[in-house]
Design an enzyme around this catalytic site. Structure first.
Site, PDB file in Angstrom:
ATOM      1  N   THR A 262       0.815  -1.197   0.000  1.00  0.00           N
ATOM      2  CA  THR A 262       0.000   0.000   0.000  1.00  0.00           C
ATOM      3  C   THR A 262       0.865   1.271   0.000  1.00  0.00           C
ATOM      4  O   THR A 262       0.533   2.262  -0.630  1.00  0.00           O
ATOM      5  CB  THR A 262      -0.917  -0.026   1.242  1.00  0.00           C
ATOM      6  OG1 THR A 262      -1.722  -1.204   1.179  1.00  0.00           O
ATOM      7  CG2 THR A 262      -1.819   1.196   1.294  1.00  0.00           C
TER       8      THR A 262
ATOM      9  N   HIS B 134      -0.368  14.903   6.287  1.00  0.00           N
ATOM     10  CA  HIS B 134      -1.590  15.659   6.550  1.00  0.00           C
ATOM     11  C   HIS B 134      -1.423  16.668   7.676  1.00  0.00           C
ATOM     12  O   HIS B 134      -0.565  16.508   8.555  1.00  0.00           O
ATOM     13  CB  HIS B 134      -2.735  14.694   6.880  1.00  0.00           C
ATOM     14  CG  HIS B 134      -3.191  13.909   5.687  1.00  0.00           C
ATOM     15  ND1 HIS B 134      -4.072  14.409   4.764  1.00  0.00           N
ATOM     16  CD2 HIS B 134      -2.845  12.673   5.262  1.00  0.00           C
ATOM     17  CE1 HIS B 134      -4.263  13.500   3.819  1.00  0.00           C
ATOM     18  NE2 HIS B 134      -3.541  12.443   4.090  1.00  0.00           N
TER      19      HIS B 134
END
Lengths: 490, 417
Positions: free
Chosen positions: A49, A58
């Site tokens: 992933t 973020h």
């Protein structure tokens, strides 16, 4: 091979999975006097992933209060500058902007602003004019935005490789191309069976990403499931490098953060990802439909995006869980088994913070921790030829002539950098591409692949026909010329 | 940093660079330098070991390396300097070139004139956005050609080729001769994109099927290509549902177009034509930046190397004159425009001191037509094809008859003409 015939090796702590979580944990545990082994199914770390991650660090204002996502995202964000400095990994702190297209959406943006403020995130509200001034290529209809200057971008595979490299430097052992086919517990000991061996461990860290529920079930833990969710991303040529400065988010939907426009740490602009539930954990195909949705979504943010400038696309599958939040906990049933599962977005941002909690969690399960005096948090610096001045480049080549041979012409990557990547652990064409970007440019390796194939063959002392794109089964060239003459193929 | 001063610096030692350097030297430029990134001169011709080069120029069929060698020998007989394994990293509008090699380190080359001759690259799977997995076994045709012809390896043994460009056709034959099986060549257009002679000699002679108005809609496989799904397309190139067919293969070659490599040109401020993806030039082959010239596949993609040589000699000649200061600079007078069924014309602007040769391509195939050169010349053509570049000459005398300052190239049906 029969179980009984397999040899058994031991390790105090075995980390299953070399994604961003597993590698961050490996590095964290290498601070202590421990015998740690990381095993990874792929040929190199960061290839599940992680490699398809958007690379966004973020801001920490998105997540629902009270969740592990919120906790780890904010603290992870705060750890990034130091971590990347120590590991010599590119971290572009270019900020994150969530834009509102309507006054109604602006109300939602204000809620996120409030949420960020309460959490201590550095957030600002922008008027229409301020948005236009900072990001002139955004849709002029955007009425306002939230801006988080401490958000940023990294190259996720570069970070995973750097974490692993530093962990190895500090004594962590590893096995690549190693899958777990069975796992069980006998008394205090945990056993992991691979196709070749049996590994006996005192503690097991389950960082198996998409397969973390499968591993848990092997141990009898059947209380969470991974719900694979695919995301497609599309990368633009470097010629549209400075189109936007910060990562641009729409107001998020219920399930995902939406389609974003992302200036990557490598400089290329990227758009995506989709968020589609899929059956297959390894369904990495891109699709026309996926492209259409991504392009439509991205154009709502940046209307003048030109699809002809796209140079590459890829898809990854998020290891989301049925819990909807991160799972960071000791198994209630198997002492010494730690699950780090369901790490979907903002998992990359959260990874260093999650890893930092792991020694404590293992200690809770009985592990003795003794700090290693010799721990060195710094990875040996990486030479990036194209970021040097002409004088520095000149001096470098005079010291080591292999930096004077440009192998990847699109990204100006030298033979010296490629050889260095191999010495640091790259074993495949993709491994080189992910680490030093040779082959990641506009020609997508058309010119440099044959050259890198030769370099890999030379440095690893393997035949050219054994050089792979991404591990066994993906050989780049299968035959020596004329080899097929005698073979019946028609 | 080593500093070098030259009259003419030629970036690229392929057929364009070789011809330009030779012409600049014969024009009288004293210090001419060719900068080549590869280990030898000749450019992509060195991997084009098939024959068919030089029919126009030498009236015989040469292989790529043979054609290149004729020019390499001529260069060797001169005092033209050659830097091999040297990569140009930057060209400035002031004609300073930064190049690097392992022997000299960084070089700062100041040139009175620069000729851009960097050639082109192949369009990629990523640019086409072919859906599906991303396994090993997908190559651009030229990359596969290099693996086979230079390095001596065969990528796979069952291939599908997307695109009927010349390299794809050549590689269909090459794979077959190496003992591999080519299952199909798939072309989105209703006609082959490459030269007719290549369709005949590379596909028909080997019974390789060519599927027109079809494309690859999905690539299968995770580690290695296991097959592709092809489908027929409608007039807008959208796949027609129900026509999908899976072909098992371990290799997909892409021959879907070439893109001039103008990253250095753009960096130097050279204006680029959005149709050719190459610089905008006048009839001296000078770009929008004074003293920077362009020729060969960096300017527009050619199908015959003979034309590259011819065009590049012109660029070299004018670059030589520019360096010597003997260019009789005439203000640009006439703009050249692509009219009916003309996709592009090079050069883009002309003055009228010398005969000019125009190179152009049509947008679509047409039979029994007339090529109308701004009303100055009309040439009958039995057929025109996008794959076959047209060329036409105009003398200064003819150009004087032009009314206005725009020359429109157009294709007119014979009955209307």
């Amino acid at each position: 091979m029969d179980k009984a015939k397999k040899s058994t090796i031991t390790a105090q702590v075995v980390i299953v999975g070399g994604g961003i979580i597993g590698t961050a944990v490996a590095r964290e545990l290498s601070r202590y006097e421990l015998d740690v082994l990381l095993i990874e199914a792929e040929a190199e770390v960061g290839w599940g992933t992680t490699k398809a991650n958007s690379g966004i660090v973020h801001g920490g204002f998105h997540e629902e209060p009270g969740t592990l996502k919120a906790k780890y995202c904010f603290s992870g964000n705060q750890m990034y500058p130091k971590l990347c400095e120590e590991l010599d990994v590119c971290f572009e702190q270019n900020g994150i902007m969530m834009v509102a297209r309507t006054p109604h959406e602006m109300e939602t943006v204000r809620l996120y602003y409030k949420r960020g403020k309460e959490r201590g995130v550095n957030v600002q509200l922008f008027s229409q004019e301020e948005v236009a001034r900072q990001e002139p290529n955004l849709d002029p209809k955007i009425v306002g935005a939230l801006f988080a200057p401490e958000g940023g971008a990294v190259m996720p595979f570069e970070l995973a490789a750097a974490l692993m490299e530093n962990a190895i430097q500090n004594g962590v052992k590893y096995k690549m191309n190693t899958t777990v086919i069975d796992a069980w517990r006998e008394g205090d000991k945990k056993y992991l069976e691979t196709p070749e061996q049996i590994i006996r461990a005192d503690y097991v860290v389950n960082a198996a990403g998409l397969f973390s529920d499968d591993l848990a079930r092997m141990f009898g833990d059947d209380y969470f499931s991974i719900r694979p969710r695919k995301g497609e991303e599309y990368i633009f040529d470097l010629s549209v490098k400075d189109f936007v400065k910060s990562t641009i988010f729409p107001v998020p939907g219920k399930i995902s953060k939406g389609i974003l426009v992302i200036p990557t740490a490598a400089g290329n602009l990227m758009m995506g990802p989709t968020g589609d539930n899929v059956e297959e954990k390894e369904d990495l195909g891109t699709s026309q439909d996926g492209f259409n949705r991504v392009f439509e979504g991205a154009k709502r943010l940046v209307p003048s995006l030109d699809a002809r400038k796209i140079i590459a696309q890829f898809a990854g599958v998020r290891a989301a869980s049925d819990r909807g939040d991160f799972i960071v906990e000791l198994s209630p049933n198997v002492p010494g088994l730690l699950h780090l599962a369901g790490i979907e977005s903002p998992g990359l941002t959260a990874a260093p913070a999650i890893a930092a909690d792991v020694p404590g969690l293992l200690e809770e399960a009985g592990l003795q921790l003794e700090e290693k005096q010799s721990f060195n948090p710094r990875r040996a610096g990486v030479v990036r030829f194209n970021s040097l001045s002409r004088e520095e480049q000149d001096a470098l080549v005079k010291k080591n002539p292999s930096f004077g041979r440009i192998i990847c012409r699109c990204e100006s990557i030298t033979e010296g950098e490629i050889v260095d990547a191999i010495h640091r652990g790259a074993r495949t064409l993709d491994g080189i591409k992910f680490r030093v970007r040779a082959g990641a440019g506009r020609c997508q390796g058309g010119f440099c692949q044959p050259l890198i194939t030769q370099i890999l063959s030379r440095e690893l002392d393997i035949p050219v026909t054994a050089v792979t794109k991404a591990g066994p089964g993906s050989e780049q060239v299968r035959y020596v010329a004329k080899e097929l003459y005698d073979e019946e193929v028609r | 940093m080593k500093k070098v001063h030259v009259d003419v610096a030629v970036i690229g030692g392929g057929p364009a660079g070789l011809a330009a350097a030779l012409a600049a030297r014969s024009e009288g430029a004293e210090k001419v330098l060719i900068i080549e990134r590869n280990t030898e001169l000749g450019g992509i011709l060195q991997q084009c070991i098939h024959h068919g080069f030089g029919l126009h120029r030498f009236k015989e069929e040469l292989t790529g390396p043979e054609y290149a060698q004729r020019f390499v020998n001529l260069v060797k007989d001169t005092d033209i300097d050659v830097l091999l394994e040297t990569m140009v990293l930057e060209v400035t509008p002031e004609r300073k070139i930064y190049a690097v090699n392992s022997e000299n380190g960084m070089l700062e080359i100041t040139a009175k004139a620069v000729v851009l001759a960097m050639g082109c690259r192949e369009r990629t799977r990523g640019a086409l956005r072919i859906p599906g997995g991303r396994p090993a076994g997908v190559y651009s045709a030229g990359t596969a050609q290099r693996y086979v012809n230079i390095d001596g390896y065969l990528p796979g043994k069952r291939a599908v080729i997307l695109g009927s460009g010349d390299i794809g056709l050549i590689m269909a034959r090459r794979f077959t001769l190496e003992g591999a099986k080519v299952e199909a060549v798939v072309e989105v257009l209703p006609y082959a994109a490459g030269l007719t002679r290549n369709v005949v000699q590379c596909l028909e002679d080997f019974d390789i099927p060519l599927y027109l108005q079809s494309t690859v809609i999905e690539i299968h496989g995770t580690k290695r290509v296991e097959g592709v799904t092809i489908a027929q397309v409608d007039a807008d190139w959208n796949p027609i549902p129900g026509t999908e067919r899976k072909i098992e293969c371990d290799t997909l070659l892409l021959s879907v177009g070439l893109v001039p490599e103008n990253e250095l040109s753009s960096q130097a401020g050279v204006a680029i034509d959005s149709i050719t993806n190459g610089p905008i030039v006048d009839d001296s082959m000078m770009t929008s930046v004074s003293g920077i010239f362009a020729c060969g596949n960096v300017l527009h993609v050619h199908d015959l190397v003979d034309n590259v040589s011819k065009e590049s000699e012109r660029a070299g000649r004018y670059a030589g004159r520019f360096a010597l200061g003997t260019n009789n600079s005439v203000p640009r007078r006439v703009k050249v425009q692509a009219g009916n069924n003309i996709r592009y014309v090079v050069p883009h602007e002309v003055s009228s001191t010398e005969p000019v040769e125009f190179f152009m391509r049509v947008q679509r195939p047409e039979d029994d037509v007339v090529l109308d050169v701004g009303g100055l010349r009309r040439i009958r053509k039995a057929s025109v094809r996008p794959s076959e570049m047209l060329d036409v000459k105009i003398t200064p005398e003819q150009l004087q008859n032009l009314e206005g300052d725009t020359l429109i190239m157009q294709i007119i049906p014979q009955k209307e003409a």
